[in-house]
Design an enzyme around this catalytic site. Structure first.
Site, short mmCIF file in Angstrom:
data_model
loop_
_atom_site.label_atom_id
_atom_site.label_comp_id
_atom_site.label_asym_id
_atom_site.label_seq_id
_atom_site.Cartn_x
_atom_site.Cartn_y
_atom_site.Cartn_z
N TYR A 21 0.17 1.23 11.98
CA TYR A 21 0.36 1.40 10.50
C TYR A 21 0.47 0.19 9.63
CZ TYR A 21 2.06 3.18 6.02
OH TYR A 21 1.99 3.10 4.65
N SER A 103 8.16 -0.59 -3.51
CA SER A 103 6.85 0.34 -3.67
C SER A 103 7.39 1.70 -4.22
CB SER A 103 6.20 0.35 -2.51
OG SER A 103 5.21 1.53 -2.56
N GLN A 125 6.63 -1.49 -8.34
CA GLN A 125 5.31 -1.16 -8.21
C GLN A 125 4.86 0.37 -8.57
OE1 GLN A 125 3.62 0.39 -4.76
NE2 GLN A 125 2.00 0.86 -6.27
N TYR A 127 1.81 3.33 -9.90
CA TYR A 127 0.54 3.91 -10.06
C TYR A 127 0.40 4.48 -11.43
CZ TYR A 127 0.55 3.30 -4.91
OH TYR A 127 0.59 2.71 -3.53
N THR A 153 -0.76 -0.93 -9.43
CA THR A 153 -1.79 -1.18 -8.34
C THR A 153 -3.00 -0.35 -8.64
OG1 THR A 153 -0.17 -1.53 -6.67
CG2 THR A 153 -2.32 -0.78 -5.85
N LYS A 243 -2.31 -5.61 -9.71
CA LYS A 243 -2.62 -5.70 -8.49
C LYS A 243 -3.84 -5.07 -7.78
CE LYS A 243 -0.20 -5.42 -3.87
NZ LYS A 243 -0.73 -4.31 -3.50
N HIS A 267 -5.60 -5.11 -0.95
CA HIS A 267 -4.40 -4.12 -0.25
C HIS A 267 -4.56 -4.50 1.14
CE1 HIS A 267 -2.45 -0.48 -1.79
NE2 HIS A 267 -1.89 -0.52 -0.83
N ARG A 270 -6.81 -2.70 3.35
CA ARG A 270 -6.53 -1.07 3.72
C ARG A 270 -7.18 -0.23 2.78
NH1 ARG A 270 -1.85 -1.20 6.65
NH2 ARG A 270 -0.60 0.38 5.64
N ASP A 298 -2.95 -12.11 -2.54
CA ASP A 298 -2.53 -11.85 -1.13
C ASP A 298 -3.56 -11.44 -0.19
OD1 ASP A 298 -3.04 -9.09 -1.51
OD2 ASP A 298 -1.15 -8.27 -2.33
N GLY A 300 -3.44 -11.58 4.10
CA GLY A 300 -3.77 -12.49 5.27
C GLY A 300 -3.02 -13.75 5.52
N ILE A 301 -1.70 -13.64 4.35
CA ILE A 301 -0.80 -14.94 4.51
C ILE A 301 0.32 -14.80 5.56
CG2 ILE A 301 0.59 -16.24 3.08
CD1 ILE A 301 -1.03 -15.52 0.75
N GLY A 321 2.76 -9.42 2.77
CA GLY A 321 3.32 -7.96 3.11
C GLY A 321 3.51 -7.98 4.60
N ARG A 322 2.40 -8.01 5.55
CA ARG A 322 2.65 -7.83 6.92
C ARG A 322 3.53 -8.81 7.39
NH1 ARG A 322 -2.77 -6.69 6.18
NH2 ARG A 322 -3.42 -4.67 6.65
#
Ligand SMILES: Cc1cc2nc3c(=O)[nH]c(=O)nc-3n(C[C@H](O)[C@H](O)[C@H](O)COP(=O)(O)O)c2cc1C
Length: 374
Positions: A21, A103, A125, A127, A153, A243, A267, A270, A298, A300-301, A321-322
């Site tokens: 996930y 979030s 964050q 919506y 977002t 975002k 995202h 995603r 953001d 891949g950092i 994020g990750r």
């Protein structure tokens, strides 16, 4: 030694479906692979005749100093990764003078986070939801609990298709297959922690009478447009960060709507697969926006060198994020702390070796994206 190594540890600690996930992205996962590849193409040009004693990584975000140009991105379901969840990440952020963004899909409510970590500098964050009153409710929660900025977002008008989650049955509502269940059973400590802490829920929705699936359906509004950004602007006095921007055209139009900042983001790959790669569109967007809004990035950092690269190519700062989710899965709050220290280590080291002493000097450093296949 690196965030990648923490990811390896994380893989051993949590069920495969949870790791998938976090790590997974949409459809063929081309966007996320391209983002990672783009950071590998960055080339720094060192200046040898510079004094690099006393390197300083501080910068200002919305007028206030932060220790590093790194913001913790909003991520849903954090207590599924580790029972310490959103509050643990916010505690690390507070201890290190950084910003944490909670979030809407968090497993800790805006009130709980503010109560747990009152000293944190926190963003929320949101919506623009199908029923605008629901958004108003969240905006009010943010206001009442000391959130400094709203992050809107916009890249989730409809949900992305995430094949790993579909295969693993990690959907709303869950459709867990037997093999997923067996794999989960092999992580007893993760289970113990999950079962001995409050149940996982989208905490900001507490008190709603709707089912989880109904609530999720209400989050995505396919009709959102410029008028909704303008509407949000009219009900929130503080900074707004939009975002999910991926093109020069959108960046210019959105910056023109009176928001303080945009985040170039897909995202983490995603949502739309095969969209533009944030790092590759960064310079054009910064030039086109021309100071009308701050530009963050953001996707891949994973290291301090990636942070340096993004700043050198024009970003005011980055979101991760990750990277921190690998940390929390590997070692809870300590794991998140470790991620920050690894990123700080690499950033300071790269600043020293390229001959820059401050964040502003990174922006003037000579850094380029090598052409593809070179
Ligand atoms: C597990 C996970 C959950 C996420 N949940 C949200 C969310 O609830 N809201 C949101 O705006 N972005 C969400 N994102 C996207 C992040 O805010 C951020 O844009 C992305 O993770 C950046 O890419 P990176 O993971 O490669 O650093 C999520 C990302 C991940 C990995």
């Amino acid at each position: 030694m690196s965030v990648q190594e923490l990811a390896e540890i994380a893989k051993k600690k949590v069920p495969k479906s949870v790791f998938d996930y976090v790590e997974g992205s949409a459809l063929h996962e081309i966007s996320s692979a391209r983002s990672n590849e783009a950071y590998r193409r960055v080339e720094f040009q060192p200046s040898l005749l510079k004094n690099v004693a006393d390197i300083d990584t501080t910068t200002k975000i919305f007028g206030k100093e932060v220790a590093l140009p790194i913001i913790f991105a909003p991520t849903g379901y954090t207590r599924m990764m580790h029972y310490s969840g959103e509050s643990a990440v916010a505690r690390v952020a507070a201890a290190k003078n950084m910003i944490y963004c909670l979030s809407t899909m968090g497993t800790t409510s805006p009130e709980e986070l503010a109560r747990d970590v009152p000293e944190s500098r926190r963003w929320f964050q949101v919506y623009v939801m199908r029923n605008r009153e629901d958004t108003v409710r969240f905006v009010t929660q943010a206001k009442e609990n000391g959130y400094e900025a709203l992050v809107l977002t916009l890249d989730t008008k409809i949900p992305g298709i995430r094949l790993r989650d579909l295969r693993n049955g990690l959907t709303v509502p869950p459709r867990i297959s037997f093999s997923t269940f067996l794999n989960m059973a092999r992580k007893p400590r993760w289970w113990m922690n999950l079962l001995t802490t409050p149940p996982l829920e989208f905490a900001a929705f507490r008190g709603w009478t709707k089912s989880l699936a109904d609530a999720a359906a209400l989050i995505f509004d396919p009709t959102i447009g410029a008028q909704d950004v303008t509407w949000l602007r009219s009900i929130w006095d503080g900074p707004i960060v939009v975002k999910g921007v991926q093109t020069v055209e959108d960046a210019v139009e959105i910056a023109g709507l009176g928001v303080e900042a945009i985040v170039i983001s897909n995202h983490g790959g995603r949502q739309l697969d095969r969209g533009p790669v944030p790092l590759e569109v960064l310079e054009d967007i910064v030039n086109a926006v021309d100071g009308k809004a701050d530009v963050y990035i953001d996707g891949g950092i994973l290291s301090g060198q990636d942070v340096y690269a993004a700043l050198a190519l024009g970003a005011k700062g980055v979101m991760i994020g990750r990277a921190y989710l690998y940390g929390i899965m590997a070692g809870g709050e300590n794991g998140v702390d470790r991620v920050v220290e690894l990123m700080r280590r690499d950033l300071v080291n790269t600043m020293g070796l390229t001959g820059v002493r401050t964040i502003d000097e990174i922006r003037n450093s000579k850094t380029r994206l090598r052409p593809l296949n070179s």
